[in-house]
Motif scaffolding. Structure first.
Motif, PDB file in Angstrom:
ATOM      1  N   LEU A 292     -13.090   3.454  47.430  1.00 55.85           N
ATOM      2  CA  LEU A 292     -12.197   4.502  47.919  1.00 55.85           C
ATOM      3  C   LEU A 292     -12.066   5.617  46.891  1.00 55.85           C
ATOM      4  CD1 LEU A 292      -9.340   2.192  49.272  1.00 55.85           C
ATOM      5  CD2 LEU A 292     -11.330   3.044  50.516  1.00 55.85           C
ATOM      6  N   ASN A 293     -11.678   6.781  47.373  1.00 53.46           N
ATOM      7  CA  ASN A 293     -11.442   7.889  46.449  1.00 53.46           C
ATOM      8  C   ASN A 293     -10.458   8.879  47.068  1.00 53.46           C
ATOM      9  OD1 ASN A 293     -12.983   9.461  48.318  1.00 53.46           O
ATOM     10  ND2 ASN A 293     -14.863   8.872  47.254  1.00 53.46           N
ATOM     11  N   GLY A 294      -9.929   9.738  46.203  1.00 57.11           N
ATOM     12  CA  GLY A 294      -9.050  10.803  46.676  1.00 57.11           C
ATOM     13  C   GLY A 294      -7.760  10.307  47.293  1.00 57.11           C
ATOM     14  N   VAL A 295      -7.359  10.982  48.343  1.00 58.28           N
ATOM     15  CA  VAL A 295      -6.088  10.706  49.009  1.00 58.28           C
ATOM     16  C   VAL A 295      -6.066   9.306  49.611  1.00 58.28           C
ATOM     17  CG1 VAL A 295      -4.511  11.445  50.836  1.00 58.28           C
ATOM     18  CG2 VAL A 295      -5.756  13.154  49.507  1.00 58.28           C
ATOM     19  N   LEU A 296      -7.185   8.852  50.141  1.00 55.85           N
ATOM     20  CA  LEU A 296      -7.242   7.532  50.758  1.00 55.85           C
ATOM     21  C   LEU A 296      -6.926   6.434  49.740  1.00 55.85           C
ATOM     22  CD1 LEU A 296      -7.840   5.791  53.215  1.00 55.85           C
ATOM     23  CD2 LEU A 296     -10.275   5.834  52.564  1.00 55.85           C
ATOM     24  N   ARG A 297      -7.443   6.562  48.537  1.00 57.35           N
ATOM     25  CA  ARG A 297      -7.168   5.567  47.494  1.00 57.35           C
ATOM     26  C   ARG A 297      -5.684   5.543  47.155  1.00 57.35           C
ATOM     27  NH1 ARG A 297      -9.769   7.056  42.061  1.00 57.35           N
ATOM     28  NH2 ARG A 297     -11.719   6.502  43.132  1.00 57.35           N
ATOM     29  N   VAL A 298      -5.089   6.729  47.032  1.00 57.10           N
ATOM     30  CA  VAL A 298      -3.663   6.812  46.716  1.00 57.10           C
ATOM     31  C   VAL A 298      -2.830   6.154  47.809  1.00 57.10           C
ATOM     32  CG1 VAL A 298      -1.726   8.377  46.330  1.00 57.10           C
ATOM     33  CG2 VAL A 298      -3.956   8.896  45.329  1.00 57.10           C
ATOM     34  N   GLN A 299      -3.179   6.408  49.063  1.00 54.72           N
ATOM     35  CA  GLN A 299      -2.426   5.843  50.182  1.00 54.72           C
ATOM     36  C   GLN A 299      -2.547   4.323  50.226  1.00 54.72           C
ATOM     37  OE1 GLN A 299      -3.974   7.892  53.610  1.00 54.72           O
ATOM     38  NE2 GLN A 299      -2.621   9.681  53.350  1.00 54.72           N
ATOM     39  N   VAL A 300      -3.758   3.816  50.041  1.00 51.84           N
ATOM     40  CA  VAL A 300      -3.964   2.364  50.098  1.00 51.84           C
ATOM     41  C   VAL A 300      -3.195   1.672  48.976  1.00 51.84           C
ATOM     42  CG1 VAL A 300      -5.666   0.518  49.864  1.00 51.84           C
ATOM     43  CG2 VAL A 300      -6.189   2.515  51.271  1.00 51.84           C
ATOM     44  N   VAL A 301      -3.349   2.179  47.756  1.00 48.99           N
ATOM     45  CA  VAL A 301      -2.635   1.578  46.626  1.00 48.99           C
ATOM     46  C   VAL A 301      -1.129   1.718  46.811  1.00 48.99           C
ATOM     47  CG1 VAL A 301      -2.258   1.685  44.126  1.00 48.99           C
ATOM     48  CG2 VAL A 301      -4.561   1.981  45.043  1.00 48.99           C
ATOM     49  N   GLY A 302      -0.681   2.854  47.330  1.00 46.75           N
ATOM     50  CA  GLY A 302       0.742   3.073  47.554  1.00 46.75           C
ATOM     51  C   GLY A 302       1.347   2.059  48.500  1.00 46.75           C
ATOM     52  N   TRP A 303       0.659   1.785  49.606  1.00 41.95           N
ATOM     53  CA  TRP A 303       1.206   0.833  50.570  1.00 41.95           C
ATOM     54  C   TRP A 303       1.089  -0.606  50.085  1.00 41.95           C
ATOM     55  CZ3 TRP A 303       4.583   2.071  53.995  1.00 41.95           C
ATOM     56  CH2 TRP A 303       4.614   3.372  54.485  1.00 41.95           C
ATOM     57  N   ILE A 304       0.119  -0.877  49.242  1.00 41.52           N
ATOM     58  CA  ILE A 304       0.077  -2.194  48.586  1.00 41.52           C
ATOM     59  C   ILE A 304       1.307  -2.349  47.686  1.00 41.52           C
ATOM     60  CG2 ILE A 304      -1.147  -3.623  46.891  1.00 41.52           C
ATOM     61  CD1 ILE A 304      -3.766  -2.514  47.992  1.00 41.52           C
ATOM     62  N   CYS A 305       1.630  -1.283  46.954  1.00 41.91           N
ATOM     63  CA  CYS A 305       2.827  -1.299  46.105  1.00 41.91           C
ATOM     64  C   CYS A 305       4.096  -1.478  46.931  1.00 41.91           C
ATOM     65  CB  CYS A 305       2.919  -0.008  45.295  1.00 41.91           C
ATOM     66  SG  CYS A 305       1.694   0.155  43.987  1.00 41.91           S
ATOM     67  N   VAL A 306       4.156  -0.847  48.096  1.00 44.69           N
ATOM     68  CA  VAL A 306       5.315  -0.999  48.978  1.00 44.69           C
ATOM     69  C   VAL A 306       5.463  -2.457  49.406  1.00 44.69           C
ATOM     70  CG1 VAL A 306       6.255  -0.442  51.246  1.00 44.69           C
ATOM     71  CG2 VAL A 306       5.284   1.374  49.822  1.00 44.69           C
ATOM     72  N   THR A 307       4.351  -3.078  49.783  1.00 40.41           N
ATOM     73  CA  THR A 307       4.386  -4.477  50.222  1.00 40.41           C
ATOM     74  C   THR A 307       4.891  -5.383  49.113  1.00 40.41           C
ATOM     75  OG1 THR A 307       2.496  -4.064  51.681  1.00 40.41           O
ATOM     76  CG2 THR A 307       2.999  -6.359  51.163  1.00 40.41           C
ATOM     77  N   VAL A 308       4.371  -5.187  47.895  1.00 42.46           N
ATOM     78  CA  VAL A 308       4.809  -5.996  46.759  1.00 42.46           C
ATOM     79  C   VAL A 308       6.273  -5.729  46.441  1.00 42.46           C
ATOM     80  CG1 VAL A 308       4.474  -6.424  44.291  1.00 42.46           C
ATOM     81  CG2 VAL A 308       2.488  -6.140  45.785  1.00 42.46           C
ATOM     82  N   ALA A 309       6.670  -4.453  46.493  1.00 34.35           N
ATOM     83  CA  ALA A 309       8.058  -4.086  46.176  1.00 34.35           C
ATOM     84  C   ALA A 309       9.041  -4.707  47.158  1.00 34.35           C
ATOM     85  CB  ALA A 309       8.206  -2.567  46.184  1.00 34.35           C
TER      86      ALA A 309
END
Length: 295
Positions: free
Chosen positions: A126-143
């Protein structure tokens, strides 16, 4: 950096306050670890909250790096990684062999396994905005999982009607932390930062409400009274009659291997009393530590 631009003064304020409050939350277990170092024993504490906190901080720091313009998110989670690593190191140093093996196993699974897998899957394909979104929602799930974990403490408070294991100060600062990071995410227009802290805010409010309801309850004292009553009752119900024992000895009926009924009952009561006392002594050592989601 855009973060410190005068056009974003409130973003800077919320971020700095979030850092300060989160530092206080991260430092909350220091007295417990000072006691561990003093006693040279983990005394029944568990390492899971600290490993999970380290995993969460590493994820949020990775998210902040790829998102950019989130220096205050990097700073607090860098601090969290350092502090949690120190906690885990102290725990491993003084833990029993079984607890040490369990801690290392969890570290390998979460940090060496899951975190590495997330990092590799999101970094290269992944790269760019898609990478940020995927990692962000993974962080949301963990949080969400991190914030939902203390719900077991809420159920324990309702069940025991005691706030012994849910200090008000920690609940208060967790609520403040959630407010600050929610404001930071809202001003940054980042749903991944703001959303989990909505749950954190409501959980903190529930904890403080329960504290107000059950703050005067003293179940630990009741348990000690119960144990004392058990001692008194055991002495009253099953006294050891020395005259009977002596008379048995004189009559030659004290057969080896045969224990008098009164002595057997006393032994049973002593074992039961020991179990009750163990519960009283071990209960404070099971105090859970609420981990913070600094985002």
């Amino acid at each position: 950096m855009a973060l410190f631009d005068l056009h974003h003064p409130w973003l800077f304020v919320f971020g700095v306050l979030g850092n300060v409050i989160s530092i206080l939350v991260f430092l909350a277990p220091v007295p417990a670890f000072r006691r561990i170092c003093k006693e040279k024993s983990t005394m029944g504490y568990q390492s899971v909250p600290y490993v999970v906190a380290l995993f969460s901080s590493m994820l949020w720091m990775y998210y902040a790096f790829i998102k950019k313009n989130a220096f205050l998110l990097v700073s607090i989670n860098s601090f969290g990684c350092i502090v949690e690593t120190i906690y885990i190191t102290i725990f491993i140093l003084y833990a029993s062999k079984e607890a040490r093996r369990q801690t290392v196993r969890i570290l390998v699974l979460l940090i060496g396994g899951l975190y590495t897998l997330i990092f590799l899957i999101t970094l290269f394909p992944l790269n760019g905005v898609l990478r940020v979104q995927v990692v962000g929602w993974i962080c949301v799930t963990v949080a969400v999982g991190v914030f939902a974990a203390p719900l077991s403490i809420v159920f324990q408070v309702v069940r025991t009607k005691s706030v012994e294991f849910m200090p008000f100060t920690l609940s208060f600062f967790l609520t403040l932390s959630a407010i600050m990071w929610f404001g930071y995410g809202l001003l940054l227009k980042d749903l991944c930062i703001a959303l989990p802290n909505v749950l954190g805010f409501f959980l903190g409010m529930i904890q403080m409400l329960l504290y107000g309801i059950y703050r005067n309850a003293k179940p630990s004292v009741d348990l000690e009274k119960k144990v004392c009553e058990l001692v008194i009752n055991s002495e009253q119900i099953h006294p050891l009659d020395s005259e009977d024992i002596n008379s048995n000895d004189e009559q030659g009926i004290n057969t080896p291997g045969v224990v008098p009924v009164s002595m057997a009952n006393n032994n049973e009561n002593e074992e039961r009393l020991g179990e009750q006392l163990a519960q009283v002594n071990l209960q404070p050592l099971q105090t859970p530590v609420l981990v913070v989601c600094a985002a």
